[in-house]
Design an enzyme around this catalytic site. Structure first.
Site, PDB file in Angstrom:
ATOM      1  N   GLU A 326      10.021  84.935  44.935  1.00  0.00           N
ATOM      2  CA  GLU A 326      11.369  84.451  45.139  1.00  0.00           C
ATOM      3  C   GLU A 326      11.419  83.341  45.916  1.00  0.00           C
ATOM      4  O   GLU A 326      12.687  83.506  46.842  1.00  0.00           O
ATOM      5  CB  GLU A 326      11.605  85.743  45.835  1.00  0.00           C
ATOM      6  CG  GLU A 326      11.979  86.744  44.649  1.00  0.00           C
ATOM      7  CD  GLU A 326      12.664  87.845  44.985  1.00  0.00           C
ATOM      8  OE1 GLU A 326      12.854  87.908  46.241  1.00  0.00           O
ATOM      9  OE2 GLU A 326      13.106  89.501  44.388  1.00  0.00           O
ATOM     10  N   GLU A 432       8.061  91.932  35.957  1.00  0.00           N
ATOM     11  CA  GLU A 432       9.089  93.249  36.896  1.00  0.00           C
ATOM     12  C   GLU A 432      10.050  93.864  35.609  1.00  0.00           C
ATOM     13  O   GLU A 432      11.354  93.734  35.443  1.00  0.00           O
ATOM     14  CB  GLU A 432       9.472  92.532  37.560  1.00  0.00           C
ATOM     15  CG  GLU A 432       8.481  92.727  38.871  1.00  0.00           C
ATOM     16  CD  GLU A 432       9.049  91.998  40.581  1.00  0.00           C
ATOM     17  OE1 GLU A 432      10.520  92.526  40.194  1.00  0.00           O
ATOM     18  OE2 GLU A 432       8.579  91.397  41.297  1.00  0.00           O
TER      19      GLU A 432
HETATM   20  C1  XIL Z   1      12.274  96.056  44.564  1.00  0.00           C
HETATM   21  C2  XIL Z   1      11.772  97.948  44.739  1.00  0.00           C
HETATM   22  O1  XIL Z   1      11.446  98.642  43.338  1.00  0.00           O
HETATM   23  C3  XIL Z   1      12.969  98.507  46.091  1.00  0.00           C
HETATM   24  O2  XIL Z   1      12.365 100.189  45.445  1.00  0.00           O
HETATM   25  C4  XIL Z   1      13.140  99.004  46.441  1.00  0.00           C
HETATM   26  O3  XIL Z   1      14.060  99.260  47.554  1.00  0.00           O
HETATM   27  C5  XIL Z   1      13.032  96.537  47.187  1.00  0.00           C
HETATM   28  O4  XIL Z   1      12.359  96.308  46.435  1.00  0.00           O
HETATM   29  N1  XIL Z   1      11.986  91.882  42.844  1.00  0.00           N
HETATM   30  C6  XIL Z   1      10.533  92.247  43.616  1.00  0.00           C
HETATM   31  C7  XIL Z   1      10.331  93.701  43.559  1.00  0.00           C
HETATM   32  O5  XIL Z   1       9.544  91.506  43.473  1.00  0.00           O
HETATM   33  O6  XIL Z   1       9.687  93.501  44.744  1.00  0.00           O
HETATM   34  C8  XIL Z   1      11.216  94.320  43.940  1.00  0.00           C
HETATM   35  O7  XIL Z   1      11.179  95.804  44.417  1.00  0.00           O
HETATM   36  C9  XIL Z   1      12.699  94.033  42.850  1.00  0.00           C
HETATM   37  C10 XIL Z   1      13.415  92.356  43.029  1.00  0.00           C
END
Ligand code: XIL
Length: 516
Positions: A326, A432
């Site tokens: 990101e 994701e």
């Molecule tokens: C999220 C997790 O799922 C949560 O448990 C945590 O509180 C915050 O992070 N993008 C990403 C992930 O790269 O690491 C994130 O995961 C979701 C968005």
């Protein structure tokens, strides 16, 4: 003989109780109404407190500390969610605070959690409730204590412990076709898994039946891997020193290793979930930021140790890793102004990949991972960044997060994004995937199913470049966006329309037709 009677009695109790519990969707783990005896409960104290039975209640007297209490040993499943209920009563003071707690021990060290509390007025039975997600411990004791009333005598009765819907793959779940098999000839199909899921072996067996690759949901982020206290001590001799700890991710790594499941690492360089201390001299947030050289030294030590640890202990299990996450801003398409920018400078993403290429084992694909690839100006920013990294020979792979909502982005926006990044020739991942819904109605679940199906069609059109598709969690209730039902399975581990849409659309169509 006594033991046999006790077992028979508890079976009778269980049978009497089960129909009521089934209606609530929870499973009875244990119930004691104290009609037959103390049932394994004992006084927790330094020897002064005593327990006696009175009118199907357990009375504690002679206390000499607020923690002195009736307690009982339980064997719990790590990672399972438990609810407890107990009636409490005291006759001595106008009002007293009651607390239901757990004492657990690991390696001989006992630790405690308060699980719920209630105030009980003099002379009245009051219900005390508590909830627990069991951590990974050797022993567990549940007990009912008081707040700041060390000598108060009181009674407890009707202690009930229940757990969430059974996570064992139901017979039905075992018969399901597996995502890992259906897509396995083209790319790995996987999921994210958090610590609390990983320590529940029943749950993990269910996940293993479907998924061939797993990403730790939080447990390999810098705030988990970096041991700040130990790094602080080590930095006294060398400012670039870093101490890492794999405790939180070990249960998942061990499970994957034992079951031949691949893993994806996530993540080294990110603006979020990274300790502020990492960027400061001596790992002290009160001290100035470190120099660019020190920071790059820390980053190299951090990555080198993480890669070395997994290669030594789990050789070949990690197939890819998010080096940077990101880093492109939504609004401007420029590189994000984070601590990394402040300390290292505008080229921090390039330097991170350069370091990664230097220290990573050859078999691990180095990835850049981001969300909102479907939108401008971010898409162009991402495209420019990955093509620069490609020219420098430091990147292997792009990860589309795809935290989508139903209808947003549109299918054509998603298609354009995948085509644009695919044109670079990089390896690709859906890293994701989840699709949020406005409600849990059948109609929304069918729209959601179509969104999932569109993503898989798009991926299949570029199957030669995609190395993996991973959903961001398995069951809706454990998702980071649980209130919006974004995943393939519901809270009782049953497949939703989205599962059928991407694995066997004929079943989906049949079910949708039946629902009409
Ligand atoms: C999220 C997790 O799922 C949560 O448990 C945590 O509180 C915050 O992070 N993008 C990403 C992930 O790269 O690491 C994130 O995961 C979701 C968005």
């Amino acid at each position: 003989m006594r033991r046999v009677i006790a077992v028979l009695l508890s079976l009778m109790l269980l049978c009497a109780y089960l129909p009521a519990m089934a209606q609530e969707g929870a499973n009875l783990v244990y119930r004691s109404d104290f009609s037959q005896g103390t049932d394994g409960w004992y006084p927790r104290s330094m020897g002064t407190a005593t327990l006696r039975l009175e009118d199907e209640a357990l009375v504690i007297e002679g206390r000499n500390g607020s923690w002195n209490s009736p307690g009982r040993d339980f064997s719990l499943i790590p990672g399972a969610v438990y609810d407890m209920k107990v009636m409490v009563k005291q006759d001595e003071i106008p009002s007293a605070l009651f607390i239901v707690s757990i004492a657990h021990s690991a390696g001989g060290v006992e630790t405690y959690e308060n699980l719920g509390q209630v105030k009980a007025p003099q002379g009245q039975w009051v219900e005390l409730t508590g909830t627990l997600i069991a951590g990974q411990y050797d022993t567990y004791i549940l007990y009912v204590e008081t707040g700041n009333t060390p000598t108060l005598s009181y009674a407890i009765k009707d202690f009930v412990l229940t757990t969430e819907a059974d996570v064992k793959p139901a017979e039905e779940a075992e018969q399901l076709p597996a995502l890992k098999d259906v897509y396995g000839d083209r790319y790995l199909f996987g999921t994210a898994v958090t610590y609390m899921e990983a320590i529940n072996s029943n749950r993990m067996d269910f996940y293993a039946s479907q998924f061939a690759i797993m990403t730790p949901g939080n447990e390999m982020k810098p705030d988990s891997l970096l041991n700040v206290q130990a790094s602080k001590a080590a930095a006294k001799d060398d400012e670039t020193a870093v101490v890492v700890s794999f405790n939180a991710v070990k249960p998942l790594m061990d499970y994957c290793w034992a079951h031949g499941i691949k893993m994806h690492g996530h993540v080294f360089v990110w603006h979020s979930q990274t300790p502020e201390a990492f960027f400061h001299e001596g790992y002290e947030t009160s001290r100035p930021l470190v120099s660019r050289e020190v920071m790059l030294g820390r980053l190299e030590n951090f990555m080198a140790q993480a890669f070395a640890y997994v290669e030594e202990n789990y050789p070949g299990m990690f197939v890819s890793w998010d080096i940077v996450n990101e880093a492109i801003e939504d609004g401007s398409g420029k590189v994000r102004n984070s601590n990394w920018m402040k300390v290292v400078g505008e080229d921090y993403v390039e330097r991170a990949f350069e370091v990664a290429r230097k220290v990573a084992p050859a078999g691990i694909l180095l990835c850049y991972n981001d969300y909102n690839t479907a939108f401008e100006p971010k898409q162009t920013g991402i495209y420019k960044l990955v093509t620069t990294l490609q020219e420098q020979g430091t990147i292997d792979c792009y990860g589309f997060q795809m935290h989508n909502a139903t209808g947003n982005p549109t299918n054509s926006q998603l298609t354009r994004a995948v085509e644009r990044i695919a044109a670079t020739g990089l390896k690709l991942r859906v890293s994701e995937l989840d699709v949020t819904c406005s409600s849990n109605s059948e109609v929304s679940f069918n729209v959601q199913a179509e969104c999932y199906q569109n993503v898989m069609k798009l991926v299949d059109a570029h199957a030669d470049q995609f190395v993996a598709v991973q959903v961001w969690g398995v069951v809706d209730n454990l998702s980071w966006r649980a209130s919006q039902y974004p995943l393939l399975f519901d809270a009782s581990n049953k497949p939703k329309p989205a599962f059928w849409a991407i694995i066997d659309p004929s079943v989906w169509r049949e079910e949708a037709a039946e629902g009409e």
